[in-house]
Design a protein around this motif. Structure first.
Motif, short mmCIF file in Angstrom:
data_model
loop_
_atom_site.label_atom_id
_atom_site.label_comp_id
_atom_site.label_asym_id
_atom_site.label_seq_id
_atom_site.Cartn_x
_atom_site.Cartn_y
_atom_site.Cartn_z
N THR A 287 0.83 -1.20 0.00
CA THR A 287 0.00 0.00 0.00
C THR A 287 0.86 1.25 0.00
N THR B 134 1.05 4.06 -2.96
CA THR B 134 0.78 5.47 -2.65
C THR B 134 1.93 6.36 -3.09
N SER C 159 2.00 6.76 -6.89
CA SER C 159 0.97 7.64 -7.42
C SER C 159 1.28 9.10 -7.11
#
Length: 59
Positions: free
Chosen positions: A10, A14, A17
């Protein structure tokens, strides 16, 4: 999968992005704004120090 693996995945997604959405122009603008803020802060503190010293000498 372990909970730690999920967190790492995760976090990696993140960061990828966010990295893709930041342009070089944004980084340059932020750096210039920070430099300008530093210069203004330095000049202001010097002027205030001179003003305080002049006021103390006048007493």
């Amino acid at each position: 999968m372990k909970p730690n693996d999920i967190r790492i995945g995760t976090l990696g997604g993140t960061l990828c992005s966010i990295w893709a959405s930041i342009s070089l122009g944004d980084v340059a603008q932020t750096a210039l704004t920070a430099a300008l803020g530093t210069v203004v802060s330095f000049i202001t503190s010097r002027l205030l120090a001179k003003l305080i010293n002049a006021k103390r000498k006048g007493k």
